[in-house]
Design a protein around this motif. Sequence first.
Motif, PDB file in Angstrom:
ATOM      1  N   UNK A 168      32.828  19.460  78.200  1.00  0.00           N
ATOM      2  CA  UNK A 168      33.988  18.557  78.118  1.00  0.00           C
ATOM      3  C   UNK A 168      35.287  19.272  78.473  1.00  0.00           C
ATOM      4  N   UNK A 169      36.290  18.483  78.812  1.00  0.00           N
ATOM      5  CA  UNK A 169      37.571  19.032  79.267  1.00  0.00           C
ATOM      6  C   UNK A 169      38.181  19.989  78.252  1.00  0.00           C
ATOM      7  N   UNK A 170      38.091  19.671  76.957  1.00  0.00           N
ATOM      8  CA  UNK A 170      38.738  20.508  75.948  1.00  0.00           C
ATOM      9  C   UNK A 170      37.973  21.793  75.653  1.00  0.00           C
ATOM     10  N   UNK A 171      36.822  21.980  76.289  1.00  0.00           N
ATOM     11  CA  UNK A 171      36.057  23.214  76.120  1.00  0.00           C
ATOM     12  C   UNK A 171      36.101  24.091  77.378  1.00  0.00           C
ATOM     13  N   UNK A 172      36.820  23.656  78.377  1.00  0.00           N
ATOM     14  CA  UNK A 172      36.895  24.433  79.617  1.00  0.00           C
ATOM     15  C   UNK A 172      38.106  25.374  79.575  1.00  0.00           C
ATOM     16  N   UNK A 173      38.002  26.576  80.189  1.00  0.00           N
ATOM     17  CA  UNK A 173      39.127  27.520  80.208  1.00  0.00           C
ATOM     18  C   UNK A 173      40.146  27.143  81.281  1.00  0.00           C
ATOM     19  N   UNK A 174      40.625  25.913  81.175  1.00  0.00           N
ATOM     20  CA  UNK A 174      41.466  25.312  82.200  1.00  0.00           C
ATOM     21  C   UNK A 174      42.610  24.574  81.525  1.00  0.00           C
TER      22      UNK A 174
ATOM     23  N   UNK B 173      49.353  23.477  71.888  1.00  0.00           N
ATOM     24  CA  UNK B 173      47.957  23.757  72.195  1.00  0.00           C
ATOM     25  C   UNK B 173      47.360  24.830  71.296  1.00  0.00           C
ATOM     26  N   UNK B 174      48.184  25.810  70.919  1.00  0.00           N
ATOM     27  CA  UNK B 174      47.702  26.868  70.028  1.00  0.00           C
ATOM     28  C   UNK B 174      47.361  26.310  68.650  1.00  0.00           C
ATOM     29  N   UNK B 175      48.234  25.463  68.116  1.00  0.00           N
ATOM     30  CA  UNK B 175      47.970  24.900  66.788  1.00  0.00           C
ATOM     31  C   UNK B 175      46.744  23.990  66.814  1.00  0.00           C
ATOM     32  N   UNK B 176      46.524  23.291  67.954  1.00  0.00           N
ATOM     33  CA  UNK B 176      45.320  22.458  68.087  1.00  0.00           C
ATOM     34  C   UNK B 176      44.060  23.311  68.067  1.00  0.00           C
ATOM     35  N   UNK B 177      44.188  24.564  68.463  1.00  0.00           N
ATOM     36  CA  UNK B 177      43.038  25.469  68.468  1.00  0.00           C
ATOM     37  C   UNK B 177      42.883  26.221  67.141  1.00  0.00           C
ATOM     38  N   UNK B 178      43.698  25.879  66.169  1.00  0.00           N
ATOM     39  CA  UNK B 178      43.550  26.479  64.855  1.00  0.00           C
ATOM     40  C   UNK B 178      44.354  27.736  64.620  1.00  0.00           C
ATOM     41  N   UNK B 179      45.233  28.093  65.579  1.00  0.00           N
ATOM     42  CA  UNK B 179      46.108  29.247  65.381  1.00  0.00           C
ATOM     43  C   UNK B 179      47.149  28.877  64.319  1.00  0.00           C
TER      44      UNK B 179
ATOM     45  N   UNK C  44      50.563  28.398  62.230  1.00  0.00           N
ATOM     46  CA  UNK C  44      51.875  27.972  62.737  1.00  0.00           C
ATOM     47  C   UNK C  44      52.770  29.179  63.017  1.00  0.00           C
ATOM     48  N   UNK C  45      52.751  30.165  62.137  1.00  0.00           N
ATOM     49  CA  UNK C  45      53.598  31.337  62.333  1.00  0.00           C
ATOM     50  C   UNK C  45      53.213  32.088  63.597  1.00  0.00           C
ATOM     51  N   UNK C  46      51.894  32.286  63.805  1.00  0.00           N
ATOM     52  CA  UNK C  46      51.428  33.009  64.989  1.00  0.00           C
ATOM     53  C   UNK C  46      51.687  32.205  66.256  1.00  0.00           C
ATOM     54  N   UNK C  47      51.493  30.887  66.186  1.00  0.00           N
ATOM     55  CA  UNK C  47      51.740  30.021  67.340  1.00  0.00           C
ATOM     56  C   UNK C  47      53.214  30.061  67.743  1.00  0.00           C
ATOM     57  N   UNK C  48      54.097  30.020  66.743  1.00  0.00           N
ATOM     58  CA  UNK C  48      55.532  30.083  67.035  1.00  0.00           C
ATOM     59  C   UNK C  48      55.909  31.419  67.667  1.00  0.00           C
ATOM     60  N   UNK C  49      55.282  32.490  67.186  1.00  0.00           N
ATOM     61  CA  UNK C  49      55.567  33.822  67.725  1.00  0.00           C
ATOM     62  C   UNK C  49      55.147  33.912  69.192  1.00  0.00           C
ATOM     63  N   UNK C  50      53.937  33.422  69.482  1.00  0.00           N
ATOM     64  CA  UNK C  50      53.449  33.463  70.871  1.00  0.00           C
ATOM     65  C   UNK C  50      54.288  32.560  71.773  1.00  0.00           C
ATOM     66  N   UNK C  51      54.673  31.391  71.271  1.00  0.00           N
ATOM     67  CA  UNK C  51      55.498  30.476  72.054  1.00  0.00           C
ATOM     68  C   UNK C  51      56.846  31.105  72.375  1.00  0.00           C
ATOM     69  N   UNK C  52      57.445  31.807  71.412  1.00  0.00           N
ATOM     70  CA  UNK C  52      58.733  32.467  71.635  1.00  0.00           C
ATOM     71  C   UNK C  52      58.608  33.530  72.710  1.00  0.00           C
ATOM     72  N   UNK C  53      57.534  34.323  72.650  1.00  0.00           N
ATOM     73  CA  UNK C  53      57.320  35.359  73.665  1.00  0.00           C
ATOM     74  C   UNK C  53      57.128  34.749  75.051  1.00  0.00           C
ATOM     75  N   UNK C  54      56.378  33.649  75.099  1.00  0.00           N
ATOM     76  CA  UNK C  54      56.124  33.013  76.389  1.00  0.00           C
ATOM     77  C   UNK C  54      57.396  32.417  76.974  1.00  0.00           C
ATOM     78  N   UNK C  55      58.228  31.820  76.151  1.00  0.00           N
ATOM     79  CA  UNK C  55      59.488  31.271  76.644  1.00  0.00           C
ATOM     80  C   UNK C  55      60.377  32.366  77.208  1.00  0.00           C
ATOM     81  N   UNK C  56      60.376  33.527  76.594  1.00  0.00           N
ATOM     82  CA  UNK C  56      61.137  34.652  77.131  1.00  0.00           C
ATOM     83  C   UNK C  56      60.626  35.036  78.516  1.00  0.00           C
TER      84      UNK C  56
END
Length: 361
Positions: free
Chosen positions: A74-80, A102-108, A110-122
């Motif tokens: 299924x679409x949600x199991x593909x690395x795409x 998307x990170x929180x939907x994968x069970x990451x 909230x704190x870790x998801x926010x940290x990764x999102x901040x790094x990616x925005x930079x």
Amino acid sequence: MSSSTDLEIINVIKRFGSYNAVDGVSFSVAQGEFFSILGPSGCGKTTLMRMIAGFEDPTSGDIRIREKSMIGVPANRRPVNMVFQSLALFPMMSVGENVAYGLTCRGVSRAEADKRATRMLERVGLKGFGDRRVTALSGGQRQRVAIARCLVLEPTLVLLDEPLGALDLKLREHMKIELKQLQAMFNTTFVYITHDQSEALVMSDRIAVMNQGHFEQVGSPRELYNNPQTPFVASFVGETNRWSGETASASGDAVTIRLPSGATVQGKGQAGKAQSLCFVRPEAIALGTDQASLGNAANRFEGRVSAVLFDGANSSLLIDAPGFEKPARAVLPQAGPLAGIGVGAPIHFGWATDSMKVFAA
């Protein structure tokens, strides 16, 4: 660009009733490659993209990502991850929440998801934008948020479905460069579909030109532009002059064609038994005030300027000439004796035999 393969499409067919939307397509995309699928509306490129993403199942054939078949996955199991033309950002969420979604939907957490999102925005040039509403961003900034939301999930493939189509011309030109730079920065494999040949030529490592469900030609932008293998590719990729006429003679790949209105032209390619098509790029046409100024052009003609198409550095002339049913289009020099030429002016024009590509009609 790595030599490993991220995507492999093996003889994929997609039928809707008796209609083959995708008709036996096979290709592979290397890790870190920017691969574009270019074609007109209705050619099957979006259907092919949806099968890669998992939104459609192929009628037959195989889709492999990192050597693993995706048939039945299924679409949600593909690395795409996919960037749509509408971007599909959530207006009720902040920029940071959109990227982290998307990170929180994968069970990451909230704190870790926010940290990764901040790094990616930079990394995509949006440092400090995390708390802003997406509705307060410019079109280009929203594009980067959509890309960040994909890349933060570290997918094998990023699929882009005409993501620049809704932007104005100037922003679209700017985002071509930004998208290419982002893709190179992350070394992530991009598969991009578009009907805009300028987008494909500027950004891609390789391009597949698609027509009526199949690939006409796959190659680098330079290969497709300079050495088209079919009349469709010659017509669809870049500006060109196209004429058709009777095959007067052919020897090896040297062909002489007599146009319906009487002119005789010479080119290189594969002649038809009775009729041939010929293509000449506007920049391959030499212009001058007399025959001597055309250099070694084997095809030489005299005509009059019927239109001046001013577009800055990309300006061109349309030239009416005896023996030609359609005007010839040539690039207008920005300096020299022809820079100020006007409608009605006499002009000499011509091109080398090697500059005209010939195909069987």
